[in-house]
Design an enzyme around this catalytic site. Structure first.
Site, PDB file in Angstrom:
ATOM      1  N   LYS A 141      47.470 -46.703  16.121  1.00 27.86           N
ATOM      2  CA  LYS A 141      47.932 -45.679  15.152  1.00 27.86           C
ATOM      3  C   LYS A 141      47.678 -46.192  13.752  1.00 27.86           C
ATOM      4  CE  LYS A 141      51.837 -48.034  13.751  1.00 27.86           C
ATOM      5  NZ  LYS A 141      52.040 -48.653  12.444  1.00 27.86           N
ATOM      6  N   ASP A 180      58.361 -47.837  17.054  1.00 26.66           N
ATOM      7  CA  ASP A 180      57.061 -47.157  17.110  1.00 26.66           C
ATOM      8  C   ASP A 180      56.707 -46.626  18.494  1.00 26.66           C
ATOM      9  OD1 ASP A 180      56.097 -47.085  14.579  1.00 26.66           O
ATOM     10  OD2 ASP A 180      54.795 -48.832  14.775  1.00 26.66           O
TER      11      ASP A 180
HETATM   12  C1  LIG Z   1      56.767 -50.210  10.122  1.00 23.58           C
HETATM   13  C2  LIG Z   1      56.183 -49.509  11.325  1.00 23.58           C
HETATM   14  C3  LIG Z   1      55.677 -48.120  10.886  1.00 23.58           C
HETATM   15  O1  LIG Z   1      54.981 -47.469  11.888  1.00 23.58           O
HETATM   16  O2  LIG Z   1      55.083 -50.126  11.901  1.00 23.58           O
HETATM   17  P1  LIG Z   1      54.389 -51.571  12.157  1.00 23.58           P
HETATM   18  O3  LIG Z   1      53.741 -52.033  10.918  1.00 23.58           O
HETATM   19  O4  LIG Z   1      55.427 -52.552  12.629  1.00 23.58           O
HETATM   20  O5  LIG Z   1      53.372 -51.294  13.237  1.00 23.58           O
HETATM   21  C4  LIG Z   1      57.269 -49.319  12.416  1.00 23.58           C
HETATM   22  O6  LIG Z   1      58.295 -48.462  12.029  1.00 23.58           O
HETATM   23  C5  LIG Z   1      57.853 -50.578  12.982  1.00 23.58           C
HETATM   24  O7  LIG Z   1      58.080 -50.332  14.338  1.00 23.58           O
HETATM   25  P2  LIG Z   1      58.114 -51.531  15.415  1.00 23.58           P
HETATM   26  O8  LIG Z   1      56.956 -52.450  15.165  1.00 23.58           O
HETATM   27  O9  LIG Z   1      58.247 -50.890  16.746  1.00 23.58           O
HETATM   28  O10 LIG Z   1      59.398 -52.260  14.920  1.00 23.58           O
HETATM   29  P3  LIG Z   1      60.652 -52.812  15.748  1.00 23.58           P
HETATM   30  O11 LIG Z   1      60.157 -53.776  16.776  1.00 23.58           O
HETATM   31  O12 LIG Z   1      61.533 -51.681  16.181  1.00 23.58           O
HETATM   32  O13 LIG Z   1      61.432 -53.595  14.603  1.00 23.58           O
HETATM   33  C6  LIG Z   1      61.181 -54.925  14.217  1.00 23.58           C
HETATM   34  C7  LIG Z   1      62.179 -55.298  13.120  1.00 23.58           C
HETATM   35  O14 LIG Z   1      61.794 -54.653  11.883  1.00 23.58           O
HETATM   36  C8  LIG Z   1      62.934 -54.160  11.179  1.00 23.58           C
HETATM   37  N1  LIG Z   1      62.817 -52.686  11.039  1.00 23.58           N
HETATM   38  C9  LIG Z   1      61.958 -51.985  11.853  1.00 23.58           C
HETATM   39  C10 LIG Z   1      61.823 -50.624  11.699  1.00 23.58           C
HETATM   40  C11 LIG Z   1      62.596 -49.976  10.709  1.00 23.58           C
HETATM   41  N2  LIG Z   1      62.499 -48.657  10.517  1.00 23.58           N
HETATM   42  N3  LIG Z   1      63.445 -50.684   9.928  1.00 23.58           N
HETATM   43  C12 LIG Z   1      63.559 -52.034  10.076  1.00 23.58           C
HETATM   44  O15 LIG Z   1      64.308 -52.663   9.349  1.00 23.58           O
HETATM   45  C13 LIG Z   1      64.152 -54.584  11.989  1.00 23.58           C
HETATM   46  O16 LIG Z   1      64.587 -55.827  11.456  1.00 23.58           O
HETATM   47  C14 LIG Z   1      63.601 -54.821  13.381  1.00 23.58           C
HETATM   48  O17 LIG Z   1      64.328 -55.781  14.093  1.00 23.58           O
END
Ligand SMILES: C[C@@](CO)(OP(=O)(O)O)[C@H](O)COP(=O)(O)OP(=O)(O)OC[C@H]1O[C@@H](n2ccc(N)nc2=O)[C@H](O)[C@@H]1O
Ligand SMILES: Nc1ncnc2c1ncn2[C@@H]1O[C@H](COP(=O)(O)OP(=O)(O)O)[C@@H](O)[C@H]1O
Length: 286
Positions: free
Chosen positions: A13, A138
């Protein structure tokens, strides 16, 4: 008897924009983001086992098998559905890890979708998305499988029909921890909420970008290099940066301007996840 084998692509994505509008009491950040799928990802295979065993044949550097989101997703579905069946799973990893293209979440979602079909659990997508949310913020978008405007922590999704251009995705060789970026004190956490009607005009920013550029000079450099040939943006919490192009040839030509040492891939945007298209085809074939 030979057991059925399903082969699926577990796609990447991109976050075309990402605003942080607040923080929940549990510390999670409230986002507004636009998700677009790419027709590019890891390849996964699933073979039914008539016993209860779950076997993942391929390992990932730095990830213990029991921490791998694939096995965690499979165990979660087995418990939830009381399935007495198991599976053998193969993973051919193509997506950069800690790259903001959602590879781990995509693998978890593909596992839930594949095993729901192989084990004939017949859980609706809304239920699978609820289960997926326990594994990562995600995961639901990969279960739902439509490009969308997402709010909350990403679980409140409104489908959005987007253009489907070609993307050049530069993949700096750094693995970024999502938690590290979200814990940076200087992160913008008070963006003004926007509405879905104005998102395509107002939503061009990624609020994580300034923090990631400061923490990771490789990402700053990649944004500068790609920024010479297109509007370059960060996806999620990085490390990947991307730009869009009207054709594959235009994306390839832009890639030729990058230094040879900088890895990248080129892929087409898609409004529907390739996993869903493949599963629908399998259902049609019976
Ligand atoms: C930011 C995003 C945007 O698409 O993408 P990535 O860059 O990681 O792919 C996502 O929301 C990431 O989702 P994901 O990678 O599944 O995160 P998670 O494992 O749920 O969270 C990891 C950690 O990041 C923090 N976290 C995550 C999501 C969120 N909305 N707020 C947070 O503060 C929390 O500390 C959590 O413990
Ligand atoms: N199947 C998996 N694929 C990728 N990463 C996984 C997987 N299972 C667990 N992980 C862990 O999740 C972390 C984040 O993975 P990934 O989804 O690739 O990044 P991002 O959230 O930045 O898009 C990895 O660094 C790894 O420790």
């Amino acid at each position: 008897m030979t057991q059925p084998l399903i082969t699926l692509t577990s796609p990447a994505k991109l976050n075309l924009m990402l605003h942080i509008i607040g923080r929940r009491a549990d510390g999670y950040h409230q986002l507004q983001t636009v998700f677009q799928f790419l027709d590019y990802g890891d390849s996964m295979q699933f073979k039914l086992r008539t016993d209860h065993q779950l076997i993942l044949h391929d390992s990932l550097p730095g990830v213990l098998p029991e921490q791998n989101l694939i096995l965690r997703a499979a165990h979660l579905l087995q418990q939830h559905s009381n399935s007495q069946q198991g599976a053998e799973i193969w993973l051919n990893k193509q997506l950069p890890m800690g790259g903001g293209v959602g590879g781990g979440s995509s693998n978890a979602a593909t596992t839930l979708l594949a095993l729901n079909q192989l084990w004939q659990c017949q859980l609706p997508l809304t239920k699978l998305a609820q289960l997926g949310l326990q594994l990562g913020a995600d995961v639901p978008v990969f279960i739902q499988g439509q490009s969308c405007f997402a709010e909350g922590v990403g679980e409140q999704m409104t489908p959005l029909v987007l253009a489907e251009p070609w993307f050049l995705v530069v993949t700096p060789k750094v693995c970024i921890s999502t938690a590290e970026v979200f814990s940076a004190p200087e992160l913008t956490r008070d963006s003004q909420p926007i509405t879905i009607r104005t998102v395509l005009e107002q939503g061009h920013r990624n609020d994580c970008q300034a923090v990631v550029e400061r923490l990771y000079p490789e990402v700053h450099e990649a944004l500068n290099l790609l920024g010479r040939v297109c509007q370059a943006k960060l996806t999620g919490t990085g490390s990947c940066v991307f730009g869009s192009f009207p054709s594959q040839a235009a994306a390839e030509s832009a890639a030729r301007t990058l230094p040879n040492s900088l890895p990248y891939f080129i892929a087409k945007g898609a409004n529907t996840s390739v996993t869903h298209r493949q599963l629908n085809k399998l259902k049609e074939l019976g």
